[in-house]
Design a protein around this motif. Sequence first.
Motif, PDB file in Angstrom:
ATOM      1  N   ARG A 198       0.809  -1.214   0.000  1.00 29.50           N
ATOM      2  CA  ARG A 198       0.000   0.000   0.000  1.00 29.50           C
ATOM      3  C   ARG A 198       0.849   1.274   0.000  1.00 29.50           C
ATOM      4  O   ARG A 198       0.362   2.333  -0.343  1.00 29.50           O
ATOM      5  N   VAL A 242       2.351   1.620  -8.583  1.00 31.94           N
ATOM      6  CA  VAL A 242       2.954   0.809  -9.642  1.00 31.94           C
ATOM      7  C   VAL A 242       2.958   1.616 -10.936  1.00 31.94           C
ATOM      8  O   VAL A 242       1.906   2.111 -11.344  1.00 31.94           O
ATOM      9  N   LEU A 243       4.101   1.737 -11.564  1.00 31.84           N
ATOM     10  CA  LEU A 243       4.148   2.406 -12.859  1.00 31.84           C
ATOM     11  C   LEU A 243       3.842   1.404 -13.974  1.00 31.84           C
ATOM     12  O   LEU A 243       3.055   1.682 -14.860  1.00 31.84           O
ATOM     13  N   GLY A 244       4.462   0.231 -13.902  1.00 30.15           N
ATOM     14  CA  GLY A 244       4.240  -0.777 -14.944  1.00 30.15           C
ATOM     15  C   GLY A 244       5.550  -1.430 -15.358  1.00 30.15           C
ATOM     16  O   GLY A 244       6.538  -1.369 -14.627  1.00 30.15           O
ATOM     17  N   TRP A 255      10.293   0.030 -19.374  1.00 33.91           N
ATOM     18  CA  TRP A 255      10.283   1.484 -19.500  1.00 33.91           C
ATOM     19  C   TRP A 255      11.628   2.110 -19.145  1.00 33.91           C
ATOM     20  O   TRP A 255      11.872   3.277 -19.447  1.00 33.91           O
ATOM     21  N   ALA A 313       6.303   2.565 -25.837  1.00 32.07           N
ATOM     22  CA  ALA A 313       5.210   3.187 -25.095  1.00 32.07           C
ATOM     23  C   ALA A 313       3.970   2.300 -25.036  1.00 32.07           C
ATOM     24  O   ALA A 313       3.265   2.298 -24.038  1.00 32.07           O
ATOM     25  N   CYS A 314       3.702   1.555 -26.093  1.00 28.71           N
ATOM     26  CA  CYS A 314       2.370   0.955 -26.216  1.00 28.71           C
ATOM     27  C   CYS A 314       2.311  -0.565 -26.261  1.00 28.71           C
ATOM     28  O   CYS A 314       1.224  -1.123 -26.143  1.00 28.71           O
ATOM     29  N   LEU A 315       3.401  -1.247 -26.450  1.00 28.84           N
ATOM     30  CA  LEU A 315       3.321  -2.705 -26.543  1.00 28.84           C
ATOM     31  C   LEU A 315       3.899  -3.342 -25.290  1.00 28.84           C
ATOM     32  O   LEU A 315       4.894  -2.880 -24.738  1.00 28.84           O
ATOM     33  N   ARG A 316       3.243  -4.410 -24.829  1.00 29.40           N
ATOM     34  CA  ARG A 316       3.672  -5.079 -23.601  1.00 29.40           C
ATOM     35  C   ARG A 316       3.784  -6.587 -23.831  1.00 29.40           C
ATOM     36  O   ARG A 316       2.945  -7.174 -24.523  1.00 29.40           O
ATOM     37  N   ALA A 317       4.783  -7.187 -23.171  1.00 23.39           N
ATOM     38  CA  ALA A 317       4.905  -8.645 -23.226  1.00 23.39           C
ATOM     39  C   ALA A 317       3.788  -9.289 -22.416  1.00 23.39           C
ATOM     40  O   ALA A 317       3.283 -10.344 -22.760  1.00 23.39           O
ATOM     41  N   ASN A 318       3.385  -8.670 -21.307  1.00 22.32           N
ATOM     42  CA  ASN A 318       2.239  -9.100 -20.504  1.00 22.32           C
ATOM     43  C   ASN A 318       2.294 -10.590 -20.153  1.00 22.32           C
ATOM     44  O   ASN A 318       1.357 -11.334 -20.444  1.00 22.32           O
ATOM     45  N   PRO A 319       3.383 -11.059 -19.541  1.00 20.78           N
ATOM     46  CA  PRO A 319       3.516 -12.499 -19.304  1.00 20.78           C
ATOM     47  C   PRO A 319       2.597 -13.005 -18.193  1.00 20.78           C
ATOM     48  O   PRO A 319       2.333 -12.302 -17.230  1.00 20.78           O
ATOM     49  N   GLU A 344       8.497  -5.173 -12.863  1.00 23.10           N
ATOM     50  CA  GLU A 344       7.745  -3.923 -12.885  1.00 23.10           C
ATOM     51  C   GLU A 344       8.472  -2.833 -12.131  1.00 23.10           C
ATOM     52  O   GLU A 344       9.230  -3.110 -11.197  1.00 23.10           O
ATOM     53  N   ARG A 378       7.974 -10.185 -10.001  1.00 24.99           N
ATOM     54  CA  ARG A 378       6.797 -10.825  -9.402  1.00 24.99           C
ATOM     55  C   ARG A 378       6.273 -11.922 -10.299  1.00 24.99           C
ATOM     56  O   ARG A 378       6.525 -11.935 -11.505  1.00 24.99           O
ATOM     57  N   THR A 424       2.864 -13.088 -11.852  1.00 27.53           N
ATOM     58  CA  THR A 424       1.506 -12.551 -12.035  1.00 27.53           C
ATOM     59  C   THR A 424       0.441 -13.624 -11.822  1.00 27.53           C
ATOM     60  O   THR A 424      -0.741 -13.314 -11.744  1.00 27.53           O
TER      61      THR A 424
END
Lengths: 95, 415
Positions: free
Chosen positions: A14, A18-20, A24, A43-49, A55, A71, A73
């Motif tokens: 808390r 989180v930026l992401g 970046w 800026a716009c594409l993410r691997a998003n595993p 992060e 982390r 996910t």
Amino acid sequence: MIIDHPLCGPRDAREFTVLGDAAWMDRPDPAAPDAAEAFHAYACLRANPAGVTRELWWHEHGDRSWLVVTRDTLSHAVLKVELAEDVARASKAAR
Amino acid sequence: MRLSALTLLREAFSPERTPVWRTPEPKPAYRVIIVGGGGHGLATAYYLAKEFGVTDVAVVEKGWLGSGNVGRNTTIIRSNYLLDGNIPFYEHSMKLWEGLEQDFNYNAMVSQRGVLNLCHSDAQRDAYARRGNAMRLHGVDAELLDADGVRAMAPFLNFDDARFPIKGGLLQKRGGTARHDAVAWGYARGADLRGVDLIQNAEVTGFLREGGRIAGVQTTRGAIRAGRTGVAVAGNTSRVMAMAGFDRLPIESHVLQAFVSEGLKPIIPGVITYGAGHFYISQSDKGGLVFGGDIDGYASYAQRGGLPVLEDVVEAGMALMPMIGRAKLLRSWGGIMDMSMDGSPIIDRTPAEGLYLNAGWCYGGFKATPASGWHFAHLIAKDAPHPVAAAYRLDRFRTGRTIDEKGMGPWPNLH
């Protein structure tokens, strides 16, 4: 979720925002010929595993340091916490 | 079988239960395969068969039908958007909701009980006036209420809160709620009756390729070939599309929680949203208060969130309507949202021929279910988008034609 801060010890999530994606930190070269494409991906594409991800977290209500948090996910387990400046220095040295 | 009061009576006294849809074995090939048997996938199959005459369709689902976000949302339907790319699409969805039950002959309990967005400052009222005007310019109903107007609807709200007094609200009377599971079941039944094969417990493990094009899917129940393959898998979009070679998409998966209280007598007249924090609430027909707020903020595939968000949400709830403080919280759940980089969805062809993508619904997927299915079906059947959904392009982040309602930029956890 507990973030094991390298300087402050274990802290409640808390206290952080989180930026992401930690990708970046690797900003493309704006003078490169493919800069437009590289910045779009940056800026716009993410691997998003689904699994281990890295992060950027900011210790907003703490020492205001930037961290790279590794982390899972799928389980929300925190695997590794580093100071972002250490990560940046190491990647600069590697280059 | 056409459902009616008579069939309901007959079934109620029948010792046997008639299955609502078949459980077919997958055929070796179909004209179209839809990956994902959730609301959007089932709606796509339904409209492919009903509106576009494509009945040689299979829906492949890794679990049971409707086991994802269509069963894990807050059931709100509305079309109160601001931007040109969004309003006609969501209004199309609203119109489909209005005729849905007659259309697919199934009780989806669509209830147009109104959606009221509260404002707490002059600036916010101006913003709502602008939004309401944008809606009315597109022929959508919108009504700006003053504080007395809100008081007449919902006298139990905390009007004179020192920090965030209620100044008024933007009301969309045609908005409301629907029974989320019944939406999935109605579409599944409607698709099945028209010849669509609903294949459950078939997880996609890869894509079949023929030359450069996608020619079907490999599943845990064998390979299934298809002329065209559509992917509608919400929070799992990145995982499924990675198998087709798309390892980076303008999508990040996040967990959104929702909560429901014990059943209470009717008190909340419609859907009410708080303007000074992220909180929205409605009351189900069973009496439970259904409410939610922000996503947790970190990327997640876990279908469960943390307690800090619960605290935020109930704090906002208590600030808005202190009377709910005595209600007991019964359940909470988390769904995985495919958060896009501008908060708006993607319905588009992909660079891989034969592969179509429906994704990026953020937290707005449920209300969009009918139009998402309709327009994805149009895209797959005709290999061209309908003008109403033409703005939802996959490459809009490259070209700068983003549809960013909040003006947040490429920060998926802020949309």
